[in-house]
Design a protein around this motif. Sequence first.
Motif, PDB file in Angstrom:
ATOM      1  N   TYR A   1      38.004  58.416 -84.694  1.00 19.94           N
ATOM      2  CA  TYR A   1      36.612  58.661 -84.317  1.00 19.94           C
ATOM      3  C   TYR A   1      36.063  59.945 -84.913  1.00 19.94           C
ATOM      4  CZ  TYR A   1      32.501  59.254 -81.375  1.00 19.94           C
ATOM      5  OH  TYR A   1      31.228  59.445 -80.925  1.00 19.94           O
ATOM      6  N   CYS A   2      36.907  60.963 -85.012  1.00 21.55           N
ATOM      7  CA  CYS A   2      36.449  62.259 -85.488  1.00 21.55           C
ATOM      8  C   CYS A   2      36.913  62.537 -86.919  1.00 21.55           C
ATOM      9  CB  CYS A   2      36.923  63.351 -84.554  1.00 21.55           C
ATOM     10  SG  CYS A   2      38.714  63.359 -84.337  1.00 21.55           S
ATOM     11  N   VAL A   3      37.210  61.505 -87.684  1.00 20.30           N
ATOM     12  CA  VAL A   3      37.731  61.695 -89.037  1.00 20.30           C
ATOM     13  C   VAL A   3      36.779  62.563 -89.862  1.00 20.30           C
ATOM     14  CG1 VAL A   3      36.703  59.589 -90.047  1.00 20.30           C
ATOM     15  CG2 VAL A   3      38.842  60.518 -90.979  1.00 20.30           C
ATOM     16  N   ASN A   4      37.355  63.535 -90.556  1.00 16.47           N
ATOM     17  CA  ASN A   4      36.644  64.457 -91.446  1.00 16.47           C
ATOM     18  C   ASN A   4      35.686  65.412 -90.749  1.00 16.47           C
ATOM     19  OD1 ASN A   4      37.913  63.531 -93.811  1.00 16.47           O
ATOM     20  ND2 ASN A   4      36.487  61.816 -93.968  1.00 16.47           N
ATOM     21  N   ARG A   5      35.702  65.436 -89.428  1.00 18.68           N
ATOM     22  CA  ARG A   5      34.833  66.357 -88.682  1.00 18.68           C
ATOM     23  C   ARG A   5      35.652  67.547 -88.200  1.00 18.68           C
ATOM     24  NH1 ARG A   5      30.067  63.604 -86.437  1.00 18.68           N
ATOM     25  NH2 ARG A   5      30.196  61.398 -86.935  1.00 18.68           N
TER      26      ARG A   5
ATOM     27  N   LEU B   1      18.254  73.912 -86.357  1.00 16.54           N
ATOM     28  CA  LEU B   1      19.475  73.105 -86.393  1.00 16.54           C
ATOM     29  C   LEU B   1      20.390  73.586 -87.510  1.00 16.54           C
ATOM     30  CD1 LEU B   1      17.932  69.540 -86.040  1.00 16.54           C
ATOM     31  CD2 LEU B   1      19.226  70.759 -84.293  1.00 16.54           C
ATOM     32  N   MET B   2      21.668  73.231 -87.403  1.00 20.33           N
ATOM     33  CA  MET B   2      22.600  73.490 -88.488  1.00 20.33           C
ATOM     34  C   MET B   2      22.289  72.525 -89.634  1.00 20.33           C
ATOM     35  SD  MET B   2      26.210  73.828 -86.408  1.00 20.33           S
ATOM     36  CE  MET B   2      27.219  74.518 -87.723  1.00 20.33           C
ATOM     37  N   HIS B   3      22.389  73.012 -90.859  1.00 20.28           N
ATOM     38  CA  HIS B   3      22.161  72.162 -92.027  1.00 20.28           C
ATOM     39  C   HIS B   3      23.358  72.281 -92.962  1.00 20.28           C
ATOM     40  CE1 HIS B   3      18.071  70.857 -91.194  1.00 20.28           C
ATOM     41  NE2 HIS B   3      17.864  72.058 -90.705  1.00 20.28           N
ATOM     42  N   PRO B   4      24.173  71.223 -93.027  1.00 17.27           N
ATOM     43  CA  PRO B   4      25.363  71.259 -93.889  1.00 17.27           C
ATOM     44  C   PRO B   4      25.019  71.519 -95.354  1.00 17.27           C
ATOM     45  CG  PRO B   4      25.400  69.342 -92.443  1.00 17.27           C
ATOM     46  CD  PRO B   4      24.036  69.948 -92.329  1.00 17.27           C
ATOM     47  N   PRO B   5      26.016  71.936 -96.137  1.00 12.18           N
ATOM     48  CA  PRO B   5      25.764  72.265 -97.543  1.00 12.18           C
ATOM     49  C   PRO B   5      25.441  71.047 -98.407  1.00 12.18           C
ATOM     50  CG  PRO B   5      28.105  72.395 -97.048  1.00 12.18           C
ATOM     51  CD  PRO B   5      27.396  72.181 -95.744  1.00 12.18           C
ATOM     52  N   PHE B   6      25.711  69.859 -97.905  1.00 11.49           N
ATOM     53  CA  PHE B   6      25.332  68.642 -98.617  1.00 11.49           C
ATOM     54  C   PHE B   6      25.080  67.549 -97.586  1.00 11.49           C
ATOM     55  CE2 PHE B   6      29.954  68.887 -98.439  1.00 11.49           C
ATOM     56  CZ  PHE B   6      30.322  67.664 -97.926  1.00 11.49           C
ATOM     57  N   GLU B   7      24.303  66.560 -97.964  1.00  8.90           N
ATOM     58  CA  GLU B   7      23.940  65.466 -97.054  1.00  8.90           C
ATOM     59  C   GLU B   7      25.155  64.621 -96.701  1.00  8.90           C
ATOM     60  OE1 GLU B   7      20.676  62.630 -95.590  1.00  8.90           O
ATOM     61  OE2 GLU B   7      20.325  64.403 -96.794  1.00  8.90           O
ATOM     62  N   ILE B   8      25.323  64.362 -95.408  1.00  7.72           N
ATOM     63  CA  ILE B   8      26.420  63.511 -94.948  1.00  7.72           C
ATOM     64  C   ILE B   8      25.815  62.350 -94.176  1.00  7.72           C
ATOM     65  CG2 ILE B   8      28.488  63.333 -93.508  1.00  7.72           C
ATOM     66  CD1 ILE B   8      28.909  66.344 -93.972  1.00  7.72           C
ATOM     67  N   ASN B   9      25.946  61.161 -94.728  1.00 11.79           N
ATOM     68  CA  ASN B   9      25.461  59.971 -94.034  1.00 11.79           C
ATOM     69  C   ASN B   9      26.540  59.377 -93.138  1.00 11.79           C
ATOM     70  OD1 ASN B   9      22.841  59.945 -95.139  1.00 11.79           O
ATOM     71  ND2 ASN B   9      23.650  59.088 -97.035  1.00 11.79           N
TER      72      ASN B   9
ATOM     73  N   ARG C   1      36.728  69.217 -96.611  1.00 18.40           N
ATOM     74  CA  ARG C   1      37.169  70.615 -96.649  1.00 18.40           C
ATOM     75  C   ARG C   1      35.981  71.557 -96.857  1.00 18.40           C
ATOM     76  NH1 ARG C   1      40.857  73.659 -94.785  1.00 18.40           N
ATOM     77  NH2 ARG C   1      42.402  72.108 -95.317  1.00 18.40           N
ATOM     78  N   ILE C   2      35.092  71.207 -97.781  1.00 16.47           N
ATOM     79  CA  ILE C   2      33.900  72.032 -98.029  1.00 16.47           C
ATOM     80  C   ILE C   2      33.044  72.103 -96.769  1.00 16.47           C
ATOM     81  CG2 ILE C   2      31.714  72.149 -99.314  1.00 16.47           C
ATOM     82  CD1 ILE C   2      33.297  70.876-101.696  1.00 16.47           C
ATOM     83  N   HIS C   3      32.836  70.939 -96.139  1.00 18.51           N
ATOM     84  CA  HIS C   3      32.049  70.912 -94.903  1.00 18.51           C
ATOM     85  C   HIS C   3      32.729  71.729 -93.821  1.00 18.51           C
ATOM     86  CE1 HIS C   3      30.874  69.311 -90.944  1.00 18.51           C
ATOM     87  NE2 HIS C   3      29.667  69.323 -91.470  1.00 18.51           N
ATOM     88  N   PHE C   4      34.047  71.595 -93.682  1.00 16.98           N
ATOM     89  CA  PHE C   4      34.799  72.317 -92.664  1.00 16.98           C
ATOM     90  C   PHE C   4      34.665  73.832 -92.846  1.00 16.98           C
ATOM     91  CE2 PHE C   4      38.768  74.492 -91.484  1.00 16.98           C
ATOM     92  CZ  PHE C   4      38.782  74.221 -90.125  1.00 16.98           C
ATOM     93  N   GLU C   5      34.846  74.299 -94.069  1.00 15.99           N
ATOM     94  CA  GLU C   5      34.760  75.746 -94.326  1.00 15.99           C
ATOM     95  C   GLU C   5      33.360  76.271 -94.054  1.00 15.99           C
ATOM     96  OE1 GLU C   5      36.377  76.186 -98.267  1.00 15.99           O
ATOM     97  OE2 GLU C   5      38.441  75.858 -97.544  1.00 15.99           O
ATOM     98  N   TRP C   6      32.353  75.475 -94.410  1.00 18.54           N
ATOM     99  CA  TRP C   6      30.977  75.868 -94.092  1.00 18.54           C
ATOM    100  C   TRP C   6      30.791  75.942 -92.580  1.00 18.54           C
ATOM    101  CZ3 TRP C   6      27.821  72.529 -91.301  1.00 18.54           C
ATOM    102  CH2 TRP C   6      26.532  73.019 -91.046  1.00 18.54           C
ATOM    103  N   TYR C   7      31.254  74.921 -91.859  1.00 22.17           N
ATOM    104  CA  TYR C   7      31.090  74.835 -90.406  1.00 22.17           C
ATOM    105  C   TYR C   7      31.735  76.037 -89.712  1.00 22.17           C
ATOM    106  CZ  TYR C   7      31.105  72.641 -85.753  1.00 22.17           C
ATOM    107  OH  TYR C   7      30.915  72.354 -84.410  1.00 22.17           O
TER     108      TYR C   7
END
Length: 198
Positions: A143-147, A5-13, A24-30
């Motif tokens: 619904y898709c905020v920050n994704r 599975l994909m594992h983001p750079p930090f935990e997102i609950n 932004r950090i998550h987006f660039e990683w993705y």
Amino acid sequence: MDYPLMHPPFEINDFEEITRKEARIHFEWYIGEIPTRMELLRKAYHFTTGCSEKDLDYSPESLIPLWEWFVNDIAEVMNRPKEELEKELAETPKWVHEFIRAKKLSVHSQGVSMDMGLYLAETLRKNIESLFWGFRSTPKNLYCVNRPILMDTSDRAFIYAPAHKLSILNYKLVDGETDINGLYKLYEINYERLTEEA
């Protein structure tokens, strides 16, 4: 074949609660992970079918054998005991839990399904010039905020996070519907909507 599975750079609950900087950090990683995920999907497809990896060329037609492969060879509907489900959930990132619980597909099937959602999004992006990857931090009730989502240059049309697009087909699959044209039809629906709005 192992399918991580994909594992983001930090935990997102909760995507609604993260800051714009974290988004932004998550987006660039993705975005950076897309080539790796597409290569993993191609290799799994080749490994289990013997077909060429080049068959997954982002053409709309490539969605038909891809979904047929998933329906016939990959999708594993689970009726697991609660203890077993909880054990699998404990071993996966929290942001994946809602998909595993709702769809009753195995973790392995979910991993492949999420990448197929990404492949669908990339197929749309490569066939509609105005589409690009982006994210929105407002409004918070979106619904898709920050994704990561596909957006168009006019900022009118956008596609929710790719994994959510596949949820429609996954629900049907769990209910016993195995239309091998399902992914292609989903592409057509979105292609028509996006090109009409362009």
